[in-house]
Structures are given as C-alpha cells and as structure tokens.
Enzyme design. Structure first.
Site, mmCIF file in Angstrom:
data_model
loop_
_atom_site.group_PDB
_atom_site.id
_atom_site.type_symbol
_atom_site.label_atom_id
_atom_site.label_comp_id
_atom_site.label_asym_id
_atom_site.label_seq_id
_atom_site.Cartn_x
_atom_site.Cartn_y
_atom_site.Cartn_z
ATOM 1 N N THR A 267 -10.481 31.338 11.477
ATOM 2 C CA THR A 267 -9.857 31.455 10.158
ATOM 3 C C THR A 267 -8.516 32.202 10.221
ATOM 4 O O THR A 267 -8.074 32.778 9.240
ATOM 5 C CB THR A 267 -10.798 32.097 9.104
ATOM 6 N N GLU B 143 0.606 42.008 5.359
ATOM 7 C CA GLU B 143 -0.449 42.938 5.730
ATOM 8 C C GLU B 143 -0.503 43.087 7.244
ATOM 9 O O GLU B 143 -1.444 43.645 7.787
ATOM 10 C CB GLU B 143 -1.800 42.478 5.167
ATOM 11 N N CYS C 232 -4.204 40.024 1.447
ATOM 12 C CA CYS C 232 -3.450 38.796 1.157
ATOM 13 C C CYS C 232 -2.732 38.833 -0.190
ATOM 14 O O CYS C 232 -2.104 37.859 -0.586
ATOM 15 C CB CYS C 232 -4.391 37.596 1.209
ATOM 16 N N HIS D 202 -5.833 31.100 -3.281
ATOM 17 C CA HIS D 202 -5.634 31.721 -1.965
ATOM 18 C C HIS D 202 -6.639 31.053 -1.026
ATOM 19 O O HIS D 202 -7.819 30.934 -1.367
ATOM 20 C CB HIS D 202 -5.886 33.227 -2.041
ATOM 21 N N SER E 135 -8.312 41.207 -0.150
ATOM 22 C CA SER E 135 -9.520 42.014 0.055
ATOM 23 C C SER E 135 -9.243 43.479 -0.240
ATOM 24 O O SER E 135 -8.111 43.946 -0.170
ATOM 25 C CB SER E 135 -9.999 41.860 1.498
#
Ligand code: ACO
Length: 448
Positions: free
Chosen positions: A158, A82, A116, A246, A358
């Site tokens: 993150t 991505e 992801c 994940h 997402s």
C-alpha cells in the site's frame, strides 16, 4: 474574491513502478490478494536519486513553466507532507530557490503535517488567504509531496509516491463551495511515526480502516446538515456527480462509497431505491459499532451501490490504482484522475471530496466545476498533466529490485556524507534529483 479554488494543477510521480501482480508472487501471498483484495494495479517508488524535496521542486517548476506563471505572482506557498527529511527546515524553504531566482522572497506559508491530511490543510490555508482581508491579489500555490513506504509485511503493497502542485486563486474552474465543509478530528493511534530513526510508520491496519469509515460517517453527517441548512433540502449522494476519496488502496474506496449509500439509507433519503432498501433492511438496527464489523453489511451495501460506484467513483481511481498511496497527494491524484477522464463533461457538476489523515483529522468538502478560461481551463489542465503519457512512460521494475531499493533507502534515511549513483537514465528532462548529502547533512540537488 469570488469562486476561489484550483486554477491549475500539475502532477509528478517517479518513473519506476512495481506491478502488484508480480509483488504477490514475490511475497508468496495468494494470487489476487493485492490486485483484487486491495484493488491495486501498480506502485510507484522513489529510487535513491529522488525524494519528497526533489519531487516537489520538479512539480512546482513544471507547473510554473507549463502555465506560464511568473514566479513573482505567487504570494503564498503551502506544502503538505508527512515524509520527514528534516524536523525543522520546511520543504517550503527548499522551494524558495525557484522564487529567489526571480527576486520574489515575499511569500507566506510553511509546511503542514498530519499524515495524509497535510495537503488539505495546506489547500484550506491558501483558499482562506485568498478569501481574506490579508490577500494581496497574488496566487496561492499548494504542494502535496510524499513517499509512502512500509516495512515488509501486509502494509508494504500500500505504498506509493508522487507530488502535486495546485495554483489557487479567484474565478477558478474548480471552485470551493466553502459553506459545506464537515470535519471530524480525534485522538487515535491508528497510524503514526514515532520512531524518528525510521521512515516507516507504526500501523494498526484494521484500526485505521475502522477509523477511516467512522470519520467518513461523521464528516458526511456534518456536511449533509450544513447543506440542508443552506439549501433547505436533503442531501444524498445523488447530489454529487463524483465522490473523491483519500485512497490508501482502492478496496477502501469501494467500501467507503458503499458506506455513504448505507448512510443515505439510514437517513431515509428518497433517492435510495426500493430494491436497495429491501437488501439493506436487515442492517437498519445495527449499532454503529456493529455496523463497522459486519461483513454482510459491507457486502450488501457494496452490491447495491455498485452501479453508482461505477459512474461516480470509478473515474477517480485511475492514478491511485496505478501509483499507489501518495499520502497527502492521494486525494488530489484522484481529483486529477477525473479531470483526466471527464474534463469534457465536468462543467456545472459537483465533486465531493473526503480527506483523511490518520491520528486523526478528516474533512468532507465540495467543488463546483466550470469550463474555466485558458490557460486555466479543464481541457488545458488535462493536457498539461498528460496522465496517460506519464503512466505509459514508466519503467516496470522487478520486485527484487524494489526490495533492494527500499533496503538501501533504510540505510540512507537520516544519513550524512554520501553520494548517490546519480543515475538519471529513467528521469525525464526537467526532473530534479539528489546528488549528495555532505558531512553537515546538507542536501544537494541537480536538474536533468
Ligand atoms: N484474492 C482476493 N482477495 C483477497 C485475497 C485473494 N487471494 N486474499 C485476501 N484478499 C482480500 C481480503 O479478503 C481483504 O478484503 P476485504 O477487506 O474486503 O475483506 C483484503 O484482501 C485485505 O486482506 P486482509 O487479510 O484483510 O488484510 P491484510 O493483512 O493484507 O492488510 C491492510 C491490509 C490492513 C490494508 C494493510 O495493507 C495495511 O495495514 N495498510 C496500511 C494502512 C492503511 O492504508 N490504512 C488505511 C487508512 S490510513 C492511511 O491512509 C495510511
């Protein structure tokens, strides 16, 4: 083809990392916020000489070499990513350089992207190909490659970066139980990248957490139904030896596993013990909306699932805690962690996987594990990935330097006509790196 799945794996992550503990001090947040609050230990990042293309070149070359695979034996190559470097030219085409050298240009597949989830889409494409009529007997190859970077703020800790390559074929040590897939796909704006001038996503952190848990519930529900239809008996998390999630950050993985146990409680599974039933009873009547918001339920379910988490999930968390969110590679880095930690005892066991991207796309699926045969054995995969050595060899960078690097990369993103420092001192031999980008935005790489 029978028992189609993952024959071999290799992993690459950049040799630079920042410690979450030091980042807490640097960012002026309360002590423990990133290490306990998010559950993260350190975070890898690309410097100006590495990117998703160089990492994918490095990992593919390494997999072919380490398992002694002739590049002519690859018939399909799929990339999940991505991280946008080019809106048209796929990362897959970059990787073709490795295969052109051997005269193999007959390779299907391009890039898949949805946050992801792209790596899972790429993996399914390869597995479906091997199981189909158009399979020509050669291997599939899946590459997940991402650099996760966030603007300054609560999401920045993150981040992470890595590339993973997986060789796909029949008689695999990590084989798909294809009948039990459960998916949940929907339209939401929880995390997206609408600003093409920036590498950073727009993220609604709280919404993304809730979407993740809703998707998990929905996938688990479908997965259980399919299992029950096929096997004629109820599925509960006791039927999974390991559950791999994940992992954007570890805390969400802890909450997710507890959520599955809460699902088993609501489904009245006989495996949920008396004590857990008593502790969860006050939450039996919550609407699903209320259940996502209830802090008390979150705490109670984590508490009753704690021992199960330690045995079924904790061994999957090593690389995601140490490297951070690797987007498409995160789920497979968690899988790599169990192979690293448990390769001696995995044969005969079932691993349940949950992939989330997402936007949103998500699937729960499962693997059945067997020893495999050299070079495609669990032991050899663990030896080749050599996770401990790669983690130990990393260089800890102070947060200030990390922030400076991200600043430089902001300027470099989408830019042309620049030469990199070509500082390869931290890179190990065989690592690809970016040397320059010319006036027509063409990128040039070299190998150390
Ligand atoms: N010691 C211990 N724990 C602490 C401390 C401390 N000093 N300070 C805070 N915490 C805890 C909080 O209680 C909270 O834990 P909880 O969730 O169990 O309640 C946790 O740390 C996070 O703190 P918050 O204030 O709730 O959240 P924050 O504003 O830091 O944002 C978030 C966290 C939303 C995850 C942010 O990092 C983010 O947006 N990340 C990117 C989005 C993301 O990864 N989403 C996941 C799915 S989508 C995807 O994969 C990209």
């Amino acid at each position: 083809a029978k028992n189609v799945g993952i024959l071999a794996m290799d992993i690459y992550f950049p040799p630079n990392c920042v410690l979450q503990e030091e980042l807490e001090t640097h960012d002026g947040v309360s002590k423990g916020k990133y290490t306990i609050g998010l559950g993260q230990e350190s975070m890898a990042f690309c410097t100006e000489v590495e990117d998703v293309i160089s990492m994918s070149l490095t990992v593919v070359k390494s997999l072919l070499k380490n398992y002694n695979i002739d590049p002519k034996c690859i018939g399909r190559l799929e990339v999940g990513s991505e991280t946008v470097i080019d809106k048209s030219k796929s990362i897959k085409t970059w990787l073709m350089q490795i295969f052109e050298e051997s005269g193999n240009t007959d390779i299907e597949g391009v890039d898949s992207s949805n946050a992801c989830y792209g790596g899972t889409a790429a993996l399914f494409n390869c597995v479906n190909w091997v199981e189909s009529n158009s399979w020509d007997g050669r291997y599939g190859l899946v590459v997940c490659t991402d650099s996760a970077v966030y603007a300054e703020g609560p999401a920045r800790p993150t981040g992470g970066a890595a590339a993973i390559a997986m060789l796909i074929g029949p008689n695999a040590p990590i084989s798909f139980e294809s009948k039990y897939r459960g998916s949940h796909m929907a339209h939401v704006y929880d995390f997206y990248k609408p600003d093409l001038a920036s590498e950073y996503p727009v993220v609604d952190g709280k919404l993304s957490q809730t979407c993740y848990l809703m998707a998990l519930d929905s996938c688990y529900n479908v997965f259980c139904k399919k299992y029950e239809k096929n096997e004629g008996k109820q599925f509960s998390i006791f039927d999974a030896d390991y559950v791999v999630f994940h992992s954007p950050y570890n805390k969400l993985v802890q909450k997710s596993f507890a959520r599955l146990y809460y699902n088993d409680f609501l489904r009245n599974c006989s495996t949920v013990d008396e004590e857990s039933r008593e502790k969860l009873a006050p939450y039996a009547g919550l609407s699903s909306e209320e259940s996502y918001q209830s802090r008390d339920l979150e705490k109670a379910s984590q508490q009753v699932a704690k021992n199960l988490y330690d045995s079924k999930v904790q061994p999957t968390t090593l690389i995601p805690k140490q490297v951070g969110n690797m987007y498409t590679a995160s789920l497979y880095a968690a899988l790599a962690s169990i192979i690293h930690n448990r390769h001696e005892t995995l044969a005969g066991q079932r691993i349940v996987m949950f992939s989330y991207g997402s936007g949103l796309t998500s699937t729960m699926f499962s693997f059945k594990i067997n020893e495999g045969q050299h070079p495609f054995s669990l032991l050899n995969i663990a030896n080749i990935m050599d996770v401990s050595k790669k983690l130990k060899a990393r260089h800890v960078v102070p947060p200030k330097k990390f922030v400076e690097t991200l600043k430089l990369m902001e300027h470099r993103y989408g830019a042309k006509d620049f030469v990199t420092s070509q500082d390869t001192s931290l890179l190990s031999a065989g690592t690809y790196y970016l040397t320059h980008v010319d006036s027509m935005y063409r990128r040039f790489y070299d190998v150390k």
